[in-house]
Design a protein around this motif. Structure first.
Motif, PDB file in Angstrom:
ATOM      1  N   ALA A  21      -3.590  -6.340   8.172  1.00  0.00           N
ATOM      2  CA  ALA A  21      -4.332  -7.176   7.396  1.00  0.00           C
ATOM      3  C   ALA A  21      -4.423  -6.946   5.910  1.00  0.00           C
ATOM      4  CB  ALA A  21      -5.548  -7.694   8.080  1.00  0.00           C
ATOM      5  N   ARG A  22      -4.623  -5.786   5.642  1.00  0.00           N
ATOM      6  CA  ARG A  22      -5.056  -5.286   4.408  1.00  0.00           C
ATOM      7  C   ARG A  22      -3.549  -5.152   3.814  1.00  0.00           C
ATOM      8  NH1 ARG A  22      -8.970   0.113   4.170  1.00  0.00           N
ATOM      9  NH2 ARG A  22      -8.014   0.124   2.006  1.00  0.00           N
ATOM     10  N   TYR A  23      -2.459  -4.815   4.308  1.00  0.00           N
ATOM     11  CA  TYR A  23      -1.136  -4.744   3.753  1.00  0.00           C
ATOM     12  C   TYR A  23      -0.915  -6.206   3.201  1.00  0.00           C
ATOM     13  CZ  TYR A  23       3.752  -4.126   2.843  1.00  0.00           C
ATOM     14  OH  TYR A  23       4.931  -4.210   2.333  1.00  0.00           O
ATOM     15  N   VAL A  24      -1.036  -7.144   4.068  1.00  0.00           N
ATOM     16  CA  VAL A  24      -0.735  -8.584   3.960  1.00  0.00           C
ATOM     17  C   VAL A  24      -1.408  -9.121   2.486  1.00  0.00           C
ATOM     18  CG1 VAL A  24      -0.876 -11.087   4.557  1.00  0.00           C
ATOM     19  CG2 VAL A  24       0.030  -9.165   6.041  1.00  0.00           C
ATOM     20  N   SER A  25      -2.653  -8.670   2.687  1.00  0.00           N
ATOM     21  CA  SER A  25      -3.518  -9.063   1.444  1.00  0.00           C
ATOM     22  C   SER A  25      -3.140  -8.375   0.098  1.00  0.00           C
ATOM     23  CB  SER A  25      -4.993  -8.618   1.697  1.00  0.00           C
ATOM     24  OG  SER A  25      -5.993  -9.038   0.632  1.00  0.00           O
ATOM     25  N   SER A  26      -2.734  -7.034   0.418  1.00  0.00           N
ATOM     26  CA  SER A  26      -2.295  -6.189  -1.081  1.00  0.00           C
ATOM     27  C   SER A  26      -0.939  -6.804  -1.618  1.00  0.00           C
ATOM     28  CB  SER A  26      -1.954  -4.717  -0.528  1.00  0.00           C
ATOM     29  OG  SER A  26      -0.884  -4.802   0.077  1.00  0.00           O
ATOM     30  N   GLN A  27      -0.303  -7.513  -0.857  1.00  0.00           N
ATOM     31  CA  GLN A  27       0.831  -8.509  -1.193  1.00  0.00           C
ATOM     32  C   GLN A  27       0.637  -9.517  -1.955  1.00  0.00           C
ATOM     33  OE1 GLN A  27       4.001  -6.635  -1.003  1.00  0.00           O
ATOM     34  NE2 GLN A  27       2.113  -5.090  -0.421  1.00  0.00           N
ATOM     35  N   GLY A  28      -0.645  -9.966  -2.134  1.00  0.00           N
ATOM     36  CA  GLY A  28      -0.938 -11.415  -2.699  1.00  0.00           C
ATOM     37  C   GLY A  28      -0.921 -12.551  -1.844  1.00  0.00           C
ATOM     38  N   THR A 103     -14.197  -9.614   2.743  1.00  0.00           N
ATOM     39  CA  THR A 103     -14.316  -8.253   3.039  1.00  0.00           C
ATOM     40  C   THR A 103     -13.657  -7.487   1.724  1.00  0.00           C
ATOM     41  OG1 THR A 103     -11.926  -7.673   3.754  1.00  0.00           O
ATOM     42  CG2 THR A 103     -13.609  -8.459   5.250  1.00  0.00           C
ATOM     43  N   PRO A 104     -14.458  -6.245   1.578  1.00  0.00           N
ATOM     44  CA  PRO A 104     -13.906  -5.446   0.174  1.00  0.00           C
ATOM     45  C   PRO A 104     -12.417  -4.970   0.172  1.00  0.00           C
ATOM     46  CG  PRO A 104     -16.020  -4.597   1.417  1.00  0.00           C
ATOM     47  CD  PRO A 104     -15.389  -5.628   2.123  1.00  0.00           C
ATOM     48  N   TYR A 146      -1.787 -16.270   6.719  1.00  0.00           N
ATOM     49  CA  TYR A 146      -1.665 -15.472   7.810  1.00  0.00           C
ATOM     50  C   TYR A 146      -3.117 -15.311   8.483  1.00  0.00           C
ATOM     51  CZ  TYR A 146       2.538 -14.035   5.260  1.00  0.00           C
ATOM     52  OH  TYR A 146       3.621 -13.877   4.698  1.00  0.00           O
ATOM     53  N   VAL A 147      -3.031 -15.562   9.857  1.00  0.00           N
ATOM     54  CA  VAL A 147      -4.267 -15.227  10.788  1.00  0.00           C
ATOM     55  C   VAL A 147      -3.903 -13.947  11.662  1.00  0.00           C
ATOM     56  CG1 VAL A 147      -5.944 -16.005  12.449  1.00  0.00           C
ATOM     57  CG2 VAL A 147      -4.738 -17.629  10.756  1.00  0.00           C
TER      58      VAL A 147
END
Length: 311
Positions: A21-28, A103-104, A146-147
């Motif tokens: 989830a963090r990785y997906v978010s880091s990709q914008g 989340t942070p 993404y869920v």
């Protein structure tokens, strides 16, 4: 896309789902993580110092929201966890998912909530998963959304139809006989339901572990993550960033995302399985519990997918 992370207790599925989830978010990319595990640890791994509001405590409100003006559902009390959407139901876009917190670490987070003192000895945890099952039944997610759901451990995921609500399921497997046993059990239970499954090896220490996984998992093995000092630091509460990951582990996350993006969404299958598991539950317990014939809640004229948002 809806992605589930499952696996034996202790296999690292919560850590893998949080990292993904963090990785997906880091990709914008927009991502919502859902903690559906009886051990509620996703908030901690995603940088929150306390749990968000539990969905299980808002179940009646969620039912009222989702039933909308559907004439087949006269009240929230007539809804169960498998109740399908129909014409008049409130359908949710990805941005409409309720009771999520930022989340942070980037993803939004929703949680089922832990057992309460009143639950102990009298309630099944799957009653708390009903909110997530209903939300996913009524969600119309689009490309690039993404869920990510951290599921209950092992074969316990099969205690409801929730295991069919995903476009792709990642099974986290350690290179041990116990890990392989859970993999085989999961594959056996999922057989016949067209549930796309790929395996992530985890806590790999070297070539022998990789060879073991390849021998027992075959083509289901998509990638693997090595034992990680950076992840252990994160789990112990020390500072952690995705850039701290070892190259092989960072590459594993990239492989997972690439595979998710290549997965085709199958709305007709989703609709058929929604009806199938609703009927199974109706016959097994829900008709008696509600005093209704819940087969009547299935709207044969309802079409799943983005087209339903235009009705």
């Amino acid at each position: 896309m809806r992605v589930a992370f499952v696996g034996k207790g202790g296999s690292g599925k919560t850590t893998m789902s949080a990292l993904f989830a963090r990785y997906v978010s880091s990709q914008g990319r927009p991502v919502v993580a859902m903690d559906a595990d009886i051990n509620q640890h996703l908030a901690l791994v995603l940088g929150l110092d306390r749990q968000p509001e539990p969905l299980g405590e808002r179940l009646t409100e969620i039912k009222e929201l989702l039933r909308g003006d559907n004439p087949r559902i006269p009240s929230a009390g007539a809804m169960v966890k498998t109740t399908p959407p129909g014409r008049g139901s409130r359908l949710l876009r990805f941005t409409d998912l309720p009771y999520s917190v930022q989340t942070p670490e980037g993803p939004r987070l929703m949680v089922t909530g832990p057992f309460s003192e009143d639950d102990l000895g009298v309630a099944c945890y799957h009653s708390k998963l009903g909110a997530i099952e209903l939300l996913l039944n009524h969600l119309v997610d689009g490309h690039g959304e993404y869920v990510v759901v951290d599921m209950t451990a092992g074969a316990d995921s099969f205690a409801s139809g929730l295991f069919t609500r995903f476009d792709l399921t990642f099974l986290v497997v350690e290179p041990t006989r116990q890990g392989v046993s859970v993999y085989r059990q999961y594959r056996e239970h999922a057989a016949g339901f067209d549930v796309p499954i790929k395996v992530i090896g985890n806590k790999v220490h070297g070539p022998d572990d990789v060879a073991f996984l390849r021998e027992h998992l075959g083509d289901d093995l998509l990638t693997w993550a090595e034992h990680s000092a950076a992840v252990r630091a994160m789990e112990q509460g020390r500072a952690f960033a995705l850039d701290d990951l070892e190259p092989v582990n960072a590459e594993a996350l990239a492989i997972l995302l690439k595979h998710v993006d290549a997965q085709e969404k199958n709305w007709p299958l989703f609709g058929r399985q929604t009806a199938e598991f609703h009927l199974r539950n109706a016959r097994a317990w829900a008709d008696k519990a509600t005093g209704r014939n819940l087969a009547d809640q299935i709207d044969p004229g309802f079409v799943y997918g983005p087209v339903s948002l235009r009705d």
